[in-house]
Design an enzyme around this catalytic site. Structure first.
Site: not given
Length: 256
Positions: A140, A144
């Site tokens: 990711h 995040k």
């Protein structure tokens, strides 16, 4: 729902409307011909029936530390909820299930709204009993806030459940005896899960399955937040369906 003539419009509120996902949800709802965006709420806004302006469904995309309070406040306000914030434990989901049933509203909490991610989890679940080794890698963007991702944790749980149901109880072989830096990753439901955070990524997952002399790799890539919107809108429409019973749905698998 708001009904005009023969047309039925779903009134939607978005909680976390100024966030990256929230803004994308607002755009998707505004563009949907059967929906009307009636409220945008953010971190300093109280969640009340009045603030929701008659919304029939609220979409909640915030952060794990705030999501519990937001969802329970939305249930108290009598609105159905679509939850995209990740990091939900089984115990916290059970509390939402009980509250939703008691309040007579519908809630869906999904680890991922991407169709490809849902299919990846289903494919991994089907394949897992046939392989000796299995590991999960999730990748990711570095903004995040939680690791491992909710999708990876859900994938690991489903893999283990599928293997257990098939009578496969042996763990993946691993002779590691020393790992002072944690290079082997987290262990989630008996499955090693590795989290990568890298600028330029969005949301990606790989499931690696191995036997002697062979390997199966299942991978999905979400390059843009737009990839989650068909699943979000599907969930909104499902939660707006008054024929559905009150309570909690985990994941959008059964809605597809």
């Amino acid at each position: 729902m708001k009904t005009t003539g023969m047309d039925t419009t779903i009134a939607v509120a978005v909680v976390g409307a100024s966030g990256r996902m929230g803004m994308t949800v607002c755009e998707a709802v505004t563009a949907a011909p059967d929906m009307e965006l009636v409220a945008r709420l953010d971190v300093n806004d109280a969640i009340t029936a009045e603030a929701l302006h008659g919304a029939h469904v609220a979409v909640e995309f915030t952060v794990p530390s705030a999501s519990d309070a937001n969802v329970h406040a939305l249930i108290d306000a009598g609105v159905n909820v679509v939850v995209g914030t990740t990091g939900w434990s089984a115990e916290r989901r059970d509390a939402v299930r009980e509250h939703a049933q008691r309040a007579g509203v519908r809630v869906v909490i999904a680890p991922n709204f991407s169709i490809s991610a849902v299919l990846l989890m289903q494919f991994a679940e089907k394949a897992a009993p046939y392989f000796e080794s299995v590991e999960v890698i999730e990748l990711h963007h570095p903004d995040k806030v939680d690791a491992p991702s909710g999708t990876a944790a859900s994938t690991a749980a489903r893999i283990t459940a599928a293997r257990t149901a098939a009578g496969v109880t042996a763990p993946s072989p691993d002779a590691t005896q020393m790992d002072p830096l944690g290079a082997r990753g987290a262990v989630v439901d008996g499955v090693h899960v590795h989290a990568v955070r890298l600028r330029g990524l969005n949301a990606h997952e790989e499931v690696l399955l191995g036997n002697s002399g062979e390997q199966l790799t299942i991978r999905q890539d979400s390059f843009d937040r737009a990839s989650f919107m068909p699943g979000v809108l599907l969930a909104v429409r499902a939660m707006a369906d008054d024929d559905r019973p009150a309570g909690l749905i985990h994941g959008i698998d059964t809605l597809l």
